[in-house]
Structure formats: structure tokens, C-alpha cells
Design an enzyme around this catalytic site. Structure first.
Site, PDB file in Angstrom:
ATOM      1  N   ASP A 277     -45.591 -13.166 -29.265  1.00 43.83           N
ATOM      2  CA  ASP A 277     -44.975 -12.973 -27.946  1.00 43.83           C
ATOM      3  C   ASP A 277     -43.591 -13.609 -27.895  1.00 43.83           C
ATOM      4  O   ASP A 277     -43.147 -14.089 -26.866  1.00 43.83           O
ATOM      5  CB  ASP A 277     -45.884 -13.530 -26.837  1.00 43.83           C
ATOM      6  CG  ASP A 277     -46.130 -15.029 -26.988  1.00 43.83           C
ATOM      7  OD1 ASP A 277     -45.768 -15.584 -28.043  1.00 43.83           O
ATOM      8  OD2 ASP A 277     -46.671 -15.643 -26.049  1.00 43.83           O
TER       9      ASP A 277
HETATM   10  N1  LIG Z   1     -52.008  -7.942 -28.219  1.00 41.52           N
HETATM   11  C1  LIG Z   1     -51.310  -8.592 -29.150  1.00 41.52           C
HETATM   12  N2  LIG Z   1     -51.415  -9.945 -29.236  1.00 41.52           N
HETATM   13  C2  LIG Z   1     -50.688 -10.577 -30.173  1.00 41.52           C
HETATM   14  C3  LIG Z   1     -49.857  -9.878 -31.074  1.00 41.52           C
HETATM   15  N3  LIG Z   1     -49.253 -10.783 -31.891  1.00 41.52           N
HETATM   16  C4  LIG Z   1     -49.695 -12.001 -31.519  1.00 41.52           C
HETATM   17  N4  LIG Z   1     -50.558 -11.881 -30.473  1.00 41.52           N
HETATM   18  C5  LIG Z   1     -51.256 -12.946 -29.750  1.00 41.52           C
HETATM   19  O1  LIG Z   1     -50.310 -13.609 -28.936  1.00 41.52           O
HETATM   20  C6  LIG Z   1     -50.771 -14.910 -28.634  1.00 41.52           C
HETATM   21  C7  LIG Z   1     -49.593 -15.859 -28.689  1.00 41.52           C
HETATM   22  O2  LIG Z   1     -50.032 -17.155 -28.625  1.00 41.52           O
HETATM   23  P1  LIG Z   1     -49.356 -18.265 -27.725  1.00 41.52           P
HETATM   24  O3  LIG Z   1     -47.879 -18.068 -27.658  1.00 41.52           O
HETATM   25  O4  LIG Z   1     -49.868 -19.562 -28.247  1.00 41.52           O
HETATM   26  O5  LIG Z   1     -50.032 -17.974 -26.345  1.00 41.52           O
HETATM   27  P2  LIG Z   1     -49.556 -18.278 -24.891  1.00 41.52           P
HETATM   28  O6  LIG Z   1     -50.785 -18.099 -24.087  1.00 41.52           O
HETATM   29  O7  LIG Z   1     -48.401 -17.420 -24.535  1.00 41.52           O
HETATM   30  O8  LIG Z   1     -49.113 -19.798 -24.925  1.00 41.52           O
HETATM   31  P3  LIG Z   1     -47.870 -20.482 -24.193  1.00 41.52           P
HETATM   32  O9  LIG Z   1     -46.658 -19.919 -24.860  1.00 41.52           O
HETATM   33  O10 LIG Z   1     -48.040 -21.933 -24.465  1.00 41.52           O
HETATM   34  O11 LIG Z   1     -47.927 -20.159 -22.731  1.00 41.52           O
HETATM   35  C8  LIG Z   1     -51.881 -15.194 -29.667  1.00 41.52           C
HETATM   36  O12 LIG Z   1     -53.112 -15.147 -29.009  1.00 41.52           O
HETATM   37  C9  LIG Z   1     -51.810 -14.011 -30.644  1.00 41.52           C
HETATM   38  O13 LIG Z   1     -53.078 -13.642 -31.147  1.00 41.52           O
HETATM   39  C10 LIG Z   1     -49.795  -8.461 -30.968  1.00 41.52           C
HETATM   40  O14 LIG Z   1     -49.080  -7.756 -31.723  1.00 41.52           O
HETATM   41  N5  LIG Z   1     -50.519  -7.856 -29.998  1.00 41.52           N
END
Ligand SMILES: Nc1nc2c(ncn2[C@@H]2O[C@H](COP(=O)(O)OP(=O)(O)OP(=O)(O)O)[C@@H](O)[C@H]2O)c(=O)[nH]1
Length: 315
Positions: free
Chosen positions: A227
Site C-alpha cells: 500500500d
Molecule cells: N489486496 C492486496 N493487499 C496487499 C497487496 N500487497 C500488499 N497487501 C497487503 O497490504 C497490507 C499492508 O500492510 P501495512 O501497511 O502494515 O498495513 P496497514 O494496515 O496499512 O498499516 P499502517 O500503515 O500502520 O496503518 C498487508 O496486509 C499486505 O498483505 C496487494 O497487491 N493486494
């Protein structure tokens, strides 16, 4: 580069008798072709300002080395990089013809052996070669662009970003001004946990579209992974423009994303860290590291946007 019904063929030859012989031969070998005859390289080159040719028959024995020179000029010209160029050679010219092929000629035909069938054969084969080369070119370009593209969002990916950085830091030339916005979505993980991975993908795509809709045409948006997004503003905007842009991006990140059934699946927004070059001292890499730290500061403090080295904007 397919051979159409009436290809435009240029014949560049300084011998009046050979001009006649080959024009005649072409009218039988390629009945639909439109043939234009030129006596020297200069006349041919100036015709290119208003005409395009699908195939060029080029006499290797033009005065001086002008046949070979013309071949090289044409191959440097993007429009003529793949156009069939067939060298017409005199007796005993095979070695020079081979040299011409190394310099980009598609094929050669000895004037002594030329007849209607041979001419047609060599032109058709040259068109097939050019078509093959064009297809290989397209495939290579596609692979290159796929390697630089994030498959989910269609944004540029991390490797494209690294390429961009190398260009910005570029050798001996001082980098131009730029600003970088490092973006990380807030609480994105719960979307996957609560609504499933496809819903998470939908959010990432929507964020990508939103970011692209607010930047200028000269700016670039990257998805670095997960993200995490990055916006590169080139040339670097003024302080006021930058503050406006950061605010627009921040607001856009907060727009809710809905599922197909209109359920709101995300409205978490993002944390944005901004650094500028050359205002932020240090190398291009250091500016990025600064933007990254600013993003974490924004996340920790709940401030949304943190712009480094713009004291007036960060009361
Ligand atoms: N649907 C989807 N999820 C993804 C993808 N790539 C990564 N993720 C997920 O994105 C999430 C990113 O994690 P974090 O940045 O720690 O989550 P967050 O809840 O935004 O945490 P904070 O930034 O602290 O608010 C993880 O759960 C990954 O599994 C993708 O291509 N598609």
C-alpha cells in the site's frame, strides 16, 4: 510493415539506362507499385520532407560513397529504421554489398542477375524481414513496458522508479529540481481481513486512479509495493503549488472507496511525507530517505501531511 497493394518504391540510381531498366522491371514485377526515381542521394533525401516510401532500391555505386552514406543516414532516421532497403550492386561488388548489409541494408541484388522474378522475390522477402523485425521490436517494447508496470494498478513500478532516480541523479549533470511525495495508506490491512483480498485490490486500484487524476502531466505516480505509493513532481513546483498539491493528494486519499454493492470498504486515507530537491540538502537518495521519514512522522503524529524544509508550511 506489410506489403500493401500499391507500395511506394524509391529507385535511387545515377545511371539513366539503369533507371529505365529497373523502372520497367518494377512495373512488371510489382504492377501495383508506385515508383519514383531519383538520380542522387540529395534529391532523394529532400523528397522525404513530403513523401514516404515503403521500400528503397539503392544503387551501391552512386558517386563517391554516397550510396553507403545514404543507407546509414536512413537507418539513423526512426521512420526508416525498418523500411526495406535493397542495394543494387554492379559486377564484382559482393564484398561491398555484404558490408552494406552489416550497415543495415535488408538485402542486395546484383544488377547482372536482376530480372522480374528475382526483383519481386527480393522485394517480397525484404518486406517479410521488415515485418518480422517490427514484430520483434513490438514484443521487446511490450516486455520492457511490462517490466516497468505494476500489473494490478497499471502505475509505474519500483524498477521504473529506480530507473527514474538514476536519470535524476544522472552522471555529471546536476539533477533538476523535483519534489517527492511518499505515501502509505492508513489501516489498509483490515480491508483484506474484513472484505477479502479482491476488495483490497479494488482499493489499491481506486487510490492509483485518484492519484493519477490529481497530478500534472509532467509528474509520475509509482506503486512501490503493497500500500506504498510515490509521486514524483518534476520540475519541482513552488512552495505554494507544492502545498496545494500535497493537500489535494491527501484529500483524494480520504475519498471513500465502495464495493459494487455500495458498501464502503475503505476511507482510511494515507500519510504523506514530502521532501524537495534542491531545498532538502543531500543527494537524491537522501531526499527520498527524508520523504520516507516524513511519511512515518505524518503517520505517527496523525498529521496527514508532513513537508520537510518548508517551515512556513509546517507550523
Ligand atoms: N489486496 C492486496 N493487499 C496487499 C497487496 N500487497 C500488499 N497487501 C497487503 O497490504 C497490507 C499492508 O500492510 P501495512 O501497511 O502494515 O498495513 P496497514 O494496515 O496499512 O498499516 P499502517 O500503515 O500502520 O496503518 C498487508 O496486509 C499486505 O498483505 C496487494 O497487491 N493486494
Amino acid at each position: 510493415m506489410t506489403m500493401n497493394e500499391s507500395p511506394r518504391i524509391a529507385l535511387v540510381d545515377d545511371s539513366a539506362s539503369d533507371q529505365l531498366i529497373f523502372s520497367d522491371m518494377l512495373s512488371t514485377a510489382m504492377p501495383g507499385a508506385v515508383v519514383e526515381v531519383f538520380s542522387d542521394a540529395e534529391a532523394f533525401l529532400s523528397s522525404l520532407e513530403h513523401a514516404h516510401f515503403d521500400c528503397i532500391l539503392l544503387d551501391l555505386n552512386l558517386p563517391g560513397d554516397s550510396g553507403m552514406e545514404l543507407l546509414q543516414v536512413l537507418r539513423r532516421e526512426p521512420r526508416y529504421r525498418l523500411v526495406p532497403i535493397i542495394m543494387l550492386t554492379g559486377w564484382g561488388n559482393e564484398a561491398v554489398a555484404v558490408k552494406a548489409i552489416k550497415r543495415g541494408a535488408t538485402d542486395y541484388l546484383s544488377k547482372r542477375d536482376a530480372d522480374e522474378q528475382a526483383l519481386r522475390r527480393v522485394i517480397e522477402a525484404a518486406f517479410e524481414d521488415a515485418l518480422r523485425e517490427q514484430q520483434e521490436d513490438q514484443q521487446l517494447n511490450l516486455l520492457k513496458s511490462q517490466a516497468r508496470t505494476d500489473a494490478l494498478t497499471g502505475l509505474l513500478n519500483r524498477s521504473a522508479f529506480e530507473e527514474c532516480l538514476r536519470a535524476l541523479s544522472g552522471g555529471d549533470v546536476a539533477p533538476r529540481s523535483f519534489a517527492v511525495l511518499n505515501i502509505d495508506l492508513n489501516k489498509f490491512k483490515p480491508v483484506n481481513d474484513n472484505f477479502g483480498h479482491a476488495a483490497g485490490d479494488r482499493v489499491l486500484k481506486s487510490i492509483a486512479q485518484g492519484l493519477q487524476s490529481v497530478v500534472r502531466t509532467s509528474d509520475r505516480v509509482f506503486r512501490l509495493g503493497g500500500d506504498e505509493f510515490l509521486v514524483l513532481l518534476t520540475p519541482g513546483p513552488s512552495e505554494a503549488e507544492l502545498a496545494g498539491m500535497a493537500e489535494r493528494i491527501h484529500a483524494r486519499l480520504h475519498e471513500p472507496v465502495f464495493a459494487e454493492d455500495r458498501t464502503c470498504i475503505y476511507a482510511g486515507g494515507g500519510s504523506v511525507g514530502v521532501a524537495r530537491y534542491p531545498q532538502t540538502s543531500g543527494s537524491v537518495d537522501e531526499v527520498l530517505a527524508t520523504a520516507d521519514r516524513a511519511m512515518y512522522e505524518a503517520k505517527k503524529s496523525g498529521r496527514g501531511v508532513v513537508i520537510v524544509d518548508a517551515a512556513a508550511l509546517n507550523p
